[in-house]
Enzyme design. Structure first.
Site, short mmCIF file in Angstrom:
data_model
loop_
_atom_site.label_atom_id
_atom_site.label_comp_id
_atom_site.label_asym_id
_atom_site.label_seq_id
_atom_site.Cartn_x
_atom_site.Cartn_y
_atom_site.Cartn_z
N ARG A 67 -1.76 -5.21 3.46
CA ARG A 67 -2.20 -4.22 4.85
C ARG A 67 -0.26 -4.38 4.63
O ARG A 67 -0.57 -3.37 5.29
CB ARG A 67 -3.01 -4.64 5.73
CG ARG A 67 -2.81 -3.39 6.80
CD ARG A 67 -4.13 -3.47 7.55
NE ARG A 67 -3.49 -2.33 8.53
CZ ARG A 67 -4.67 -1.15 8.40
NH1 ARG A 67 -4.58 -1.26 7.39
NH2 ARG A 67 -4.52 -0.39 9.31
N SER A 108 -5.18 3.98 5.91
CA SER A 108 -5.42 1.79 5.63
C SER A 108 -5.24 2.42 3.95
O SER A 108 -4.39 1.39 4.13
CB SER A 108 -6.84 1.56 5.40
OG SER A 108 -7.52 1.74 6.78
N PHE A 112 -15.05 -4.81 1.90
CA PHE A 112 -16.08 -2.87 1.76
C PHE A 112 -16.52 -2.78 0.38
O PHE A 112 -17.89 -2.73 -0.12
CB PHE A 112 -16.27 -1.32 2.46
CG PHE A 112 -15.94 -2.21 3.94
CD1 PHE A 112 -16.94 -2.58 4.85
CD2 PHE A 112 -15.18 -1.30 4.24
CE1 PHE A 112 -16.30 -2.90 5.74
CE2 PHE A 112 -14.42 -1.13 6.11
CZ PHE A 112 -15.81 -2.55 6.31
N ARG A 133 1.19 -1.44 0.15
CA ARG A 133 0.23 0.24 0.31
C ARG A 133 0.76 0.81 -0.15
O ARG A 133 0.24 2.27 -0.67
CB ARG A 133 -0.67 0.08 0.81
CG ARG A 133 -0.73 -0.75 2.27
CD ARG A 133 -1.12 -0.01 4.18
NE ARG A 133 -0.53 -0.45 5.10
CZ ARG A 133 -0.94 0.04 6.91
NH1 ARG A 133 -2.42 0.96 6.14
NH2 ARG A 133 -0.71 0.08 7.36
N GLU A 144 -18.87 3.83 -0.16
CA GLU A 144 -18.14 3.74 -0.78
C GLU A 144 -19.57 3.10 -2.46
O GLU A 144 -18.30 3.25 -2.95
CB GLU A 144 -17.85 1.44 -0.40
CG GLU A 144 -16.80 1.75 0.38
CD GLU A 144 -16.89 1.85 1.54
OE1 GLU A 144 -16.79 1.94 3.22
OE2 GLU A 144 -18.26 1.86 1.78
#
Length: 316
Positions: free
Chosen positions: A165, A35, A81, A8, A56
């Protein structure tokens, strides 16, 4: 110990450099700056950032609208999500409408392991592969992530990235003389003749570690990195089936509908050989870190090597 980097962070750093050169790039987030490692981007280019909040479906709709007027939107949000709440918008507003929208689903698979099944993303490959005109990319490390982003930034196609992550080992080191990413092509990271390990995402590293364990047993395993789940490199799978005679697939996804199912479909139609599909079971999983869950469900190097050895014993 291999160098580790978070995919990320590599994505956001590469995106920032692209956006500095192109003011039409707009980043859209659903309360996910942290995030998606976007804080530096927002501070540097605040006018190229849109905060939607925890909405979203709206996020995808806004991105599609920006694309219609000539902007280049990059959506960044948690994968769990995006691919549950916003699946219809991805299907209709982006893919069906042929919009130039790049979507980043961060913390895919079991990256949010400690938060439990509500935050696991085990369905996304199966769902997204069924949507026409949507590329699906799952990089194995930070180097490949940045390379993939730079590649697709030159296209006007809809793309979905799925990354984890935490920091993960770098696969594409200077010792590996391979272009990290070519859209729709698998990378052969190790040659072997006894069987093939086919992996995607963060589990590519664990497949490489399993190859070392198998080598200690006198087993020569080929290792394929499938970074593009759609379009899929069918030729690499058929070649592996013909030349090694057995395949083990490894993925951070449900055993239903993902990499393993895709490989089985290709093998069955073209050159049938024994295939073992390693993934996450069709149940609500235990709670733990990614590495703990990989170990629990046989997706770490030890588990992969054990499954490969059993497959060869059965084959013989």
């Amino acid at each position: 110990m291999s160098k580790t980097m978070a995919c990320r962070e590599a994505y956001s750093a590469a995106l920032l450099e692209l956006a500095k050169e192109d003011p039409n790039i707009i980043v859209i987030s659903s309360d996910a700056r942290g995030s998606c490692s976007l804080n530096t981007f927002v501070k540097t280019l605040p006018d190229q950032y849109v905060e939607i909040g925890i909405a979203e479906q709206n996020e995808i709709g806004v991105a599609a609208g920006l694309s219609v007027v000539g902007k280049k939107p990059y959506v960044c949000a948690p994968a769990c999500f995006l691919t549950a709440r916003s699946l219809e918008q991805i299907k209709v507003d982006v893919a069906y409408s042929h919009q130039n929208v790049k979507i980043l689903g961060v913390s895919g698979g079991v990256s949010y392991g400690a938060l439990g099944s509500s935050h696991h993303t085990l369905h996304d490959i199966a769902a997204l592969r069924c949507i026409p005109d949507l590329a699906l990319i799952i990089p194995s490390d930070a180097v490949q992530t940045a390379a993939a982003l730079r590649t697709v930034a030159q296209t006007k196609d809809a793309v979905f990235f799925r990354i984890g992550r935490e920091k993960v080992p770098v696969v594409y080191t200077e010792e590996i003389d391979i272009e990290p990413f070519v859209l729709g092509k698998a990378n052969t990271l190790k040659e072997g003749s006894d069987l093939t390990l086919v992996a995607c995402g963060e589990l590519v590293y664990h497949a490489l570690e399993a190859e070392k364990l198998l080598k200690g047993q006198g087993i020569k395993a080929r290792v394929l990195d499938i970074s593009t789940l759609k379009p899929f490199d069918e030729e690499a799978i058929i070649k592996a089936a013909r030349e090694t005679g057995a395949i083990v697939t490894v993925e951070e996804h449900s055993v239903n509908g993902g990499l393993g199912a895709t490989v089985c479909q290709i093998v069955c139609a073209n050159h049938p050989v024994p295939v073992v599909t390693l993934g996450l079971p069709d149940e609500y999983l235990a709670t733990g870190t990614s590495l703990e869950l990989f170990g629990e469900y046989g997706l770490d190097a030890k588990g992969i090597a054990e499954s490969a050895s059993k497959l060869l014993q059965r084959k013989r």
